[in-house]
Design an enzyme around this catalytic site. Structure first.
Site, PDB file in Angstrom:
ATOM      1  N   SER A 164      -1.016  11.283 -21.403  1.00  0.00           N
ATOM      2  CA  SER A 164      -2.741  11.675 -21.462  1.00  0.00           C
ATOM      3  C   SER A 164      -3.332  10.577 -20.669  1.00  0.00           C
ATOM      4  O   SER A 164      -4.605  10.949 -20.302  1.00  0.00           O
ATOM      5  CB  SER A 164      -3.420  12.292 -22.429  1.00  0.00           C
ATOM      6  OG  SER A 164      -2.989  11.100 -23.664  1.00  0.00           O
ATOM      7  N   HIS A 202       2.494   2.881 -20.942  1.00  0.00           N
ATOM      8  CA  HIS A 202       2.542   2.457 -22.311  1.00  0.00           C
ATOM      9  C   HIS A 202       3.817   2.902 -23.046  1.00  0.00           C
ATOM     10  O   HIS A 202       4.192   3.974 -22.958  1.00  0.00           O
ATOM     11  CB  HIS A 202       1.165   2.890 -22.982  1.00  0.00           C
ATOM     12  CG  HIS A 202       1.007   4.316 -22.943  1.00  0.00           C
ATOM     13  ND1 HIS A 202       0.462   4.930 -22.030  1.00  0.00           N
ATOM     14  CD2 HIS A 202       1.238   5.346 -23.753  1.00  0.00           C
ATOM     15  CE1 HIS A 202       0.298   6.138 -21.982  1.00  0.00           C
ATOM     16  NE2 HIS A 202       0.672   6.386 -23.244  1.00  0.00           N
ATOM     17  N   ASN A 245       6.075   8.599 -22.538  1.00  0.00           N
ATOM     18  CA  ASN A 245       5.778  10.088 -22.202  1.00  0.00           C
ATOM     19  C   ASN A 245       5.645   9.896 -20.564  1.00  0.00           C
ATOM     20  O   ASN A 245       4.666   9.050 -20.193  1.00  0.00           O
ATOM     21  CB  ASN A 245       4.574  10.507 -23.022  1.00  0.00           C
ATOM     22  CG  ASN A 245       4.716  10.845 -24.553  1.00  0.00           C
ATOM     23  OD1 ASN A 245       6.043  11.047 -24.858  1.00  0.00           O
ATOM     24  ND2 ASN A 245       3.805  10.631 -25.377  1.00  0.00           N
TER      25      ASN A 245
HETATM   26  P1  5GP Z   1       0.054   9.611 -24.011  1.00  0.00           P
HETATM   27  O1  5GP Z   1      -0.339  10.837 -24.686  1.00  0.00           O
HETATM   28  O2  5GP Z   1      -0.278   9.105 -22.732  1.00  0.00           O
HETATM   29  O3  5GP Z   1       1.670   9.354 -24.101  1.00  0.00           O
HETATM   30  O4  5GP Z   1      -0.464   8.415 -25.001  1.00  0.00           O
HETATM   31  C1  5GP Z   1      -1.943   7.782 -25.127  1.00  0.00           C
HETATM   32  C2  5GP Z   1      -2.106   7.601 -26.380  1.00  0.00           C
HETATM   33  O5  5GP Z   1      -3.483   6.955 -26.487  1.00  0.00           O
HETATM   34  C3  5GP Z   1      -2.375   8.761 -27.374  1.00  0.00           C
HETATM   35  O6  5GP Z   1      -1.229   8.363 -28.249  1.00  0.00           O
HETATM   36  C4  5GP Z   1      -3.817   8.437 -27.891  1.00  0.00           C
HETATM   37  O7  5GP Z   1      -4.037   8.662 -29.275  1.00  0.00           O
HETATM   38  C5  5GP Z   1      -4.088   6.906 -27.584  1.00  0.00           C
HETATM   39  N1  5GP Z   1      -5.463   6.772 -27.176  1.00  0.00           N
HETATM   40  C6  5GP Z   1      -6.193   7.578 -26.439  1.00  0.00           C
HETATM   41  N2  5GP Z   1      -7.232   6.852 -26.186  1.00  0.00           N
HETATM   42  C7  5GP Z   1      -7.562   5.755 -27.057  1.00  0.00           C
HETATM   43  C8  5GP Z   1      -8.449   4.772 -27.381  1.00  0.00           C
HETATM   44  O8  5GP Z   1      -9.460   4.691 -26.957  1.00  0.00           O
HETATM   45  N3  5GP Z   1      -8.068   3.654 -28.367  1.00  0.00           N
HETATM   46  C9  5GP Z   1      -6.633   3.766 -28.872  1.00  0.00           C
HETATM   47  N4  5GP Z   1      -6.467   2.600 -29.397  1.00  0.00           N
HETATM   48  N5  5GP Z   1      -5.914   4.726 -28.461  1.00  0.00           N
HETATM   49  C10 5GP Z   1      -6.154   5.608 -27.702  1.00  0.00           C
END
Ligand code: 5GP
Ligand code: ZN
Length: 113
Positions: free
Chosen positions: A94, A99, A86
């Site tokens: 977010s 990642h 993303n």
């Molecule tokens: P994005 O929304 O940036 O593409 O993905 C961030 C991801 O990180 C989300 O799917 C969210 O659920 C995950 N995430 C956010 N905070 C944490 C955390 O403290 N631990 C883990 N294992 N995942 C997290």
């Protein structure tokens, strides 16, 4: 990077469910899984996101993708999985440490939402 959630996870300052680790990458279960397998593969080097990545990060990004492919093989989800980056807030990014999401273990719709 001091204030980065995923740097803290890589350093073990915030607990995570480790799936895989090597010299360059760390992989762990997403805290809010969107599929039976939802693993995040992150480079140990702090890179903010794909749009901030430099030419020197190319190998590292490919390395994360191949780590995801290896995890998918181990999990027996090679009948259908997706790796997703993303990029930017409108795409749902977010956490601003690059990642790769590995999603699988269920039917995945196209196009994604
Ligand atoms: P994005 O929304 O940036 O593409 O993905 C961030 C991801 O990180 C989300 O799917 C969210 O659920 C995950 N995430 C956010 N905070 C944490 C955390 O403290 N631990 C883990 N294992 N995942 C997290
Ligand atoms: Zn970071």
């Amino acid at each position: 990077m001091n204030d980065c959630l995923f740097c803290k996870i890589i350093d073990g300052k915030i607990p995570s469910k480790k799936v895989y680790e090597d010299e360059h990458t760390y992989a762990f279960d997403d805290i809010n899984p969107q599929a039976p397998t939802h693993v995040l593969v992150v480079p140990k080097k702090h890179v903010r996101g794909l749009k901030e990545a430099a030419a020197e990060d190319a190998q590292l990004i490919g390395y994360c993708q191949l780590a995801a492919a290896n995890i998918a093989r181990q999990r027996n989800i090679e009948d259908g999985y997706r790796t997703v980056l993303n990029v930017g807030p409108r795409a749902g990014q977010s956490v601003f440490h690059l990642h790769v999401h590995l999603l699988g273990g269920r039917n995945l719709q196209w196009p994604p939402g």
